[in-house]
Design an enzyme around this catalytic site. Structure first.
Site, PDB file in Angstrom:
ATOM      1  N   THR A  87      -9.055  -0.787   0.780  1.00 27.60           N
ATOM      2  CA  THR A  87      -9.624  -1.713  -0.199  1.00 27.60           C
ATOM      3  C   THR A  87      -8.615  -2.811  -0.498  1.00 27.60           C
ATOM      4  O   THR A  87      -8.995  -3.895  -0.948  1.00 27.60           O
ATOM      5  CB  THR A  87      -9.998  -1.001  -1.515  1.00 27.60           C
ATOM      6  OG1 THR A  87      -8.884  -0.196  -1.932  1.00 27.60           O
ATOM      7  CG2 THR A  87     -11.233  -0.146  -1.344  1.00 27.60           C
ATOM      8  N   LYS A  93      -9.174  -6.874  -1.399  1.00 30.52           N
ATOM      9  CA  LYS A  93      -8.599  -7.591  -2.546  1.00 30.52           C
ATOM     10  C   LYS A  93      -7.775  -8.784  -2.073  1.00 30.52           C
ATOM     11  O   LYS A  93      -7.848  -9.875  -2.654  1.00 30.52           O
ATOM     12  CB  LYS A  93      -7.738  -6.620  -3.379  1.00 30.52           C
ATOM     13  CG  LYS A  93      -8.568  -5.560  -4.090  1.00 30.52           C
ATOM     14  CD  LYS A  93      -7.716  -4.556  -4.862  1.00 30.52           C
ATOM     15  CE  LYS A  93      -7.304  -3.390  -4.011  1.00 30.52           C
ATOM     16  NZ  LYS A  93      -6.592  -2.326  -4.771  1.00 30.52           N
ATOM     17  N   LYS A 138       0.866  -1.175   0.000  1.00 33.85           N
ATOM     18  CA  LYS A 138       0.000   0.000   0.000  1.00 33.85           C
ATOM     19  C   LYS A 138       0.905   1.227   0.000  1.00 33.85           C
ATOM     20  O   LYS A 138       2.117   1.089   0.136  1.00 33.85           O
ATOM     21  CB  LYS A 138      -0.927   0.010   1.224  1.00 33.85           C
ATOM     22  CG  LYS A 138      -0.199  -0.296   2.548  1.00 33.85           C
ATOM     23  CD  LYS A 138      -1.161  -0.393   3.731  1.00 33.85           C
ATOM     24  CE  LYS A 138      -1.893  -1.703   3.809  1.00 33.85           C
ATOM     25  NZ  LYS A 138      -3.341  -1.568   3.662  1.00 33.85           N
ATOM     26  N   ARG A 139       0.338   2.429  -0.161  1.00 30.45           N
ATOM     27  CA  ARG A 139       1.161   3.621  -0.080  1.00 30.45           C
ATOM     28  C   ARG A 139       1.936   3.632   1.232  1.00 30.45           C
ATOM     29  O   ARG A 139       1.449   3.149   2.257  1.00 30.45           O
ATOM     30  CB  ARG A 139       0.281   4.875  -0.194  1.00 30.45           C
ATOM     31  CG  ARG A 139      -0.212   5.152  -1.593  1.00 30.45           C
ATOM     32  CD  ARG A 139       0.903   5.423  -2.579  1.00 30.45           C
ATOM     33  NE  ARG A 139       1.583   6.669  -2.303  1.00 30.45           N
ATOM     34  CZ  ARG A 139       1.460   7.769  -3.028  1.00 30.45           C
ATOM     35  NH1 ARG A 139       0.697   7.795  -4.111  1.00 30.45           N
ATOM     36  NH2 ARG A 139       2.129   8.864  -2.709  1.00 30.45           N
ATOM     37  N   LYS A 178      -0.106   3.893   8.263  1.00 41.24           N
ATOM     38  CA  LYS A 178      -0.263   2.504   7.803  1.00 41.24           C
ATOM     39  C   LYS A 178       0.747   1.570   8.484  1.00 41.24           C
ATOM     40  O   LYS A 178       0.680   0.350   8.335  1.00 41.24           O
ATOM     41  CB  LYS A 178      -0.141   2.435   6.286  1.00 41.24           C
ATOM     42  CG  LYS A 178      -1.331   3.094   5.553  1.00 41.24           C
ATOM     43  CD  LYS A 178      -1.133   3.072   4.044  1.00 41.24           C
ATOM     44  CE  LYS A 178      -2.222   3.798   3.260  1.00 41.24           C
ATOM     45  NZ  LYS A 178      -3.426   2.983   3.026  1.00 41.24           N
TER      46      LYS A 178
HETATM   47  C1  LIG Z   1      -6.065  -1.328  -3.850  1.00 40.72           C
HETATM   48  C2  LIG Z   1      -4.921  -0.475  -4.153  1.00 40.72           C
HETATM   49  C3  LIG Z   1      -4.531   0.520  -3.258  1.00 40.72           C
HETATM   50  C4  LIG Z   1      -5.221   0.745  -1.932  1.00 40.72           C
HETATM   51  O1  LIG Z   1      -4.659  -0.140  -1.007  1.00 40.72           O
HETATM   52  P1  LIG Z   1      -4.896   0.000   0.571  1.00 40.72           P
HETATM   53  O2  LIG Z   1      -4.245  -1.224   1.116  1.00 40.72           O
HETATM   54  O3  LIG Z   1      -6.375  -0.012   0.776  1.00 40.72           O
HETATM   55  O4  LIG Z   1      -4.258   1.246   1.004  1.00 40.72           O
HETATM   56  C5  LIG Z   1      -3.443   1.308  -3.577  1.00 40.72           C
HETATM   57  N1  LIG Z   1      -2.764   1.130  -4.725  1.00 40.72           N
HETATM   58  C6  LIG Z   1      -3.109   0.172  -5.599  1.00 40.72           C
HETATM   59  C7  LIG Z   1      -2.302   0.007  -6.840  1.00 40.72           C
HETATM   60  C8  LIG Z   1      -4.195  -0.657  -5.358  1.00 40.72           C
HETATM   61  O5  LIG Z   1      -4.529  -1.584  -6.255  1.00 40.72           O
END
Ligand SMILES: *Cc1c(COP(=O)(O)O)cnc(C)c1O
Length: 848
Positions: free
Chosen positions: A688, A692, A580-581, A586
């Site tokens: 999100t 996933k 994630k970022r 986080k």
């Molecule tokens: C889903 C997604 C995110 C969001 O990720 P989080 O874990 O919810 O912060 C960020 N970047 C990409 C490329 C993603 O596919």
């Protein structure tokens, strides 16, 4: 002469049997050659495109030529459905959702479109018969990275679900010439490179030069009274920019509905200002042109951190103004009254980035269409709905009032007037409560005045929503408390979701096949049907097949890691994934502390029996975010020590996978055993990535934050590794004064890990490298990393113990997936449609 078994003659004789005449048959054959879905038709189309569009033939065609030829063949088939959709919508009888978002993190188009068209296999076969591999072409695509992270990716998932649910919708945004930067790692540090995603052309967009609008900036406002005694305003700008529409068709899954993503590119109204030119102002004319083109030049790379820069405000106003002018144009062309605009369009604001739309619609209705204030305000406040995406104070948009007035003088007047009328009401209602009145004001006071965009969005919208149950509750209690007390009826929750098409069918075809084999394909459009997997959770054969697929995905990712990083990882180890970022909230650092703790256990006891782990990190840091960059360096530095220490053997590996984007996410999620969702409770709005990963069979280790709460509720607490303080406890610790030193001092493992970082154990004894990071953890950490350390370690130990029991793990993983139905973006969009937008599906029929 045609052979009897030629596919065309087969079709021909079938049509003859149906009693069609020669001309009708001819028409159908021509249409089929152009947009048919058979292998033959696809092959012909690809060859034709190679020749007539690319001007190439097989002997000299490049990989990109083939990619283009296939993409244009697919696009033709989508355009057929797009035209059918536009025709269907032309009567203007139904409501349209207009989604305004400064970001769309779409990911590559080709494979997704093949899935939604249902011709992945056929196209693969066609390409094969032309002597190439489809995968090889798919891998050639450069993704449009027109977003930073979760917020932009959500917009992309929502576009997919809107089309799949057959809801008429337009997504509006900015066609950035440069999207999110590309990340490379050099000497362990992030380095950024520009994302020139258009360099090989973009076959998925259609330039609509005829669709353009002028957008004004700067200057001043003249006031006068017209012949009827009406008070009027005339905005004399000092810059006019032209926005040109670029349309990307968004096809739904297994339907004909094809909606439009309309992105605006900024240009100079004329290529030269001839007045300036003739007056010898060549340089000024050129400078004007560059100023105009700059507006849509580049995406700001900050996630959850606002940049109060003029260009950013210009970007926001630019795309919102083009979009509203476009909607009004569509509405009026259909012969409807301006007063009925809100009946035709409902406009969703994806965060406050497009909130200037409230003032812009007022301006258009008042200054251009000459409505009275009350009528204009009534229409405006029935048009907009606002989604809040954050609780972080640094992410709430504020514009310096003076800067705002310089860029948008007319809007500043309008905001003053909106606020004046609002403050009159509020003052009566909350007489004496100065704090509340000040907090509701659209204008913030202080050494410098500023405009509060969340307040503009809240006041101008008929609906306000958060993106997870916990987030919505916290919104009502914190950042939007006063707005909730003022208008509780506006508030609702719409928990985020992800599209199972891209995030399962496309990225995990093996698991998709295994699931469909058991319960059919219905789950792809109705994710609740995954529930049917529950009864196989303890089935030994199914468990084995399930874990075989996971293993296969881990082998694939291992190969990528070997290629990209020259690092060998063991596909039998536990794949512990934190992608994630990069952001302090986080808490990638907390994970890093766990890695160090595992490493120290090995060093302390070289023969220790532990579950082998591969800890995989990925994520970009905003270029100006020093701490996040230092965290990347910490992870890569730990990796360098751990991965090269002979004592460690195959028990621990640390990977930092560079350039996290949609393309790479699609490779990483399916290979995860463990999903790291470890933000400080109360900080992550929804997340999100958590959805996933879980949908792809990873178990979650996480805090009670964002949508984790709901994921845990759905999958069952026994299938979720919970740890850490909850949001209330975090608040309590803060109120009572967080004392990181006590955690450090009382916990020998934690103390050792922090001392090692501080003493340069991972940085060639350089004690400067992580100085600010350690100081922050020890003295002013808002994110309470040390407070959650032991609880996290305990949960991780439980993860490892559970992983030893392969059958148990498989059962948990299957149950986990079986119970993820709620987190489809189809469910989210249905909720928006029913409860906020009040729109219904409009099925699209294809002729012949
Ligand atoms: C889903 C997604 C995110 C969001 O990720 P989080 O874990 O919810 O912060 C960020 N970047 C990409 C490329 C993603 O596919």
């Amino acid at each position: 002469m045609m052979k009897k078994n030629n596919p065309i003659s087969k079709v021909k004789s079938k049509l003859q049997e149906k009693g069609l005449d020669k001309q009708e048959i001819q028409n159908i054959l021509i249409e089929d050659a152009r947009t048919g879905l058979s292998v033959e038709a696809l092959k012909r189309a690809i060859s034709n495109n190679l020749f007539y569009v690319q001007g190439k033939f097989p002997e000299i065609a490049t990989r990109n030529d083939y990619y283009m030829a296939v993409s244009y063949a697919v696009r033709d088939r989508i355009l057929k459905r797009w035209v059918a959709s536009v025709k269907q919508y032309l009567d203007g009888k139904h409501r349209v959702v207009s989604y305004l978002s400064a970001e769309y993190l779409l990911g590559p188009h080709l494979a997704n479109n093949l899935i939604n068209l249902g011709i992945y296999k056929e196209t693969g076969q066609a390409v094969k018969e032309l002597g190439k591999e489809l995968e090889w072409l798919i891998d050639k695509e450069i993704e449009p990275g027109l977003g930073n992270g979760g917020l932009g990716r959500l917009a992309a998932c929502y576009m997919d679900s809107l089309a799949t649910l057959e809801v008429p919708a337009i997504g509006y945004g900015i066609r950035y010439q440069f999207g999110i930067f590309e990340q490379d790692i050099r000497d362990g540090w992030q380095v950024e490179d520009t994302d020139n995603w258009l360099r090989r052309g973009n076959p998925w967009e259609i330039e609509r030069r005829e669709l353009n609008y002028e957008v004004k900036f700067g200057g001043h406002v003249q006031h006068y009274t017209d012949n009827n005694g009406k008070f009027c305003s005339n905005w004399i700008p000092d810059l006019v920019v032209k926005g040109v529409a670029y349309d990307t068709p968004i096809l739904g899954y297994d339907v004909n509905t094809t909606n439009t993503l309309r992105l605006w590119k900024s240009e100079a109204p004329k290529s030269f200002d001839f007045q300036l030119f003739n007056a010898g102002g060549y340089n000024d004319a050129v400078r004007q042109k560059i100023v105009c083109e700059n507006i849509s030049k580049v995406l700001y790379p900050n996630d959850e951190q606002e940049e109060g820069k003029i260009l950013r405000l210009q970007q926001q106003y630019f795309f919102v103004s083009c979009s509203l002018q476009d909607m009004l144009g569509i509405h009026l062309r259909q012969g409807d009254k301006i007063q009925d605009f809100y009946k035709k369009f409902v406009v969703q604001l994806n965060d406050t980035h497009p909130a200037i739309g409230v003032a812009e619609l007022m301006r258009l209705l008042l200054d251009k269409y000459q409505l009275e204030w009350e009528e204009a305000w009534d229409i405006t406040t029935k048009t907009f709905a606002y989604t809040n995406h954050t609780l972080l104070p640094e992410a709430l948009e504020k514009w310096d009032l003076e800067l705002f007035g310089r860029v948008l003088p007319r809007h500043l007047e309008l905001i003053y007037e909106i606020n004046r009328r609002f403050m009159d009401k509020v003052t009566v209602k909350f007489y004496g409560d100065h704090h509340k009145i000040a907090s509701l004001s659209l204008i913030g006071e202080g050494p410098k005045k500023y405009i509060k965009m969340a307040n503009l969005a809240s006041l101008g919208s008929f609906a306000i929503n958060g993106v997870a149950a916990l987030h919505t509750e916290l919104l009502k209690k914190t950042v939007l408390k006063d707005w909730y007390e003022l208008s509780p009826e506006k508030f609702s929750n719409k928990t985020n979701g992800v599209t199972p098409r891209r995030w399962m069918v496309l990225s995990n075809p093996e698991l998709t096949a295994l699931i469909s084999d058991k319960i059919g394909e219905g789950w792809i459009k109705n994710l609740d049907e995954l529930r049917g997997l529950e009864k196989f959770a303890q089935d030994q054969d199914f468990q084995k097949a399930w874990m075989d697929v996971k293993h296969q995905q881990k082998v694939s990712l291992s190969k990528k890691i070997l290629q990209r990083l020259r690092l060998r990882v063991d596909a039998d180890s536990l794949f512990d994934v934190h992608v994630k970022r990069m952001h302090e909230y986080k808490r990638q650092v907390l994970n890093a502390l766990h890695v160090i703790t595992l490493y120290n256990r090995i060093k302390h006891n070289p023969d220790i029996d532990m579950v082998p782990r591969t800890v995989i990190f990925a994520g970009k840091a905003a270029p100006g975010y020093k701490m996040a960059k230092q965290i990347i360096k910490l992870i890569t530095s730990i990796g360098e020590i751990v991965n090269n220490d002979p004592d460690v053997r195959d028990r621990l590996k640390v990977v930092f996978y560079p350039n996290y984007n949609v393309t790479n996410a699609q490779k990483i999620y399916p290979a995860a055993d463990l999903s790291e969702q470890i933000s400080t409770a109360g900080k992550e709005a929804s997340g999100t990535g958590n959805m996933k990963l879980s949908l792809n069979g990873a178990l979650t280790i996480g805090t009670l934050d964002g949508a984790n709460v709901e994921i845990r509720e759905c999958v069952g607490e026994e299938n979720f590794f919970l740890f850490g303080l909850n949001a209330d406890e975090v608040e309590e610790v803060r109120v009572n004064g967080y004392d990181p030193y006590s955690y450090y001092n009382d916990n020998p493992d934690l103390k050792l890990a922090l001392d090692q970082i501080n003493d340069g154990y991972f940085s060639h004894l350089n004690t400067d490298t992580f100085k600010t990071l350690v100081r922050s953890l020890m003295f002013d950490d808002q994110y309470l990393v040390l407070a959650d350390y032991q609880s996290y370690i305990d949960a991780q130990d439980k993860v490892a113990e559970t992983f030893r029991d392969k059958s148990k793990w498989a059962e948990m993983s299957i149950l986990n997936v079986a119970r993820m139905g709620k987190f489809s973006s189809d469910r989210s969009i249905k909720d928006y449609c029913d409860e906020i937008w009040k729109v219904k599906p409009v099925p699209v029929k294809l002729k012949n």
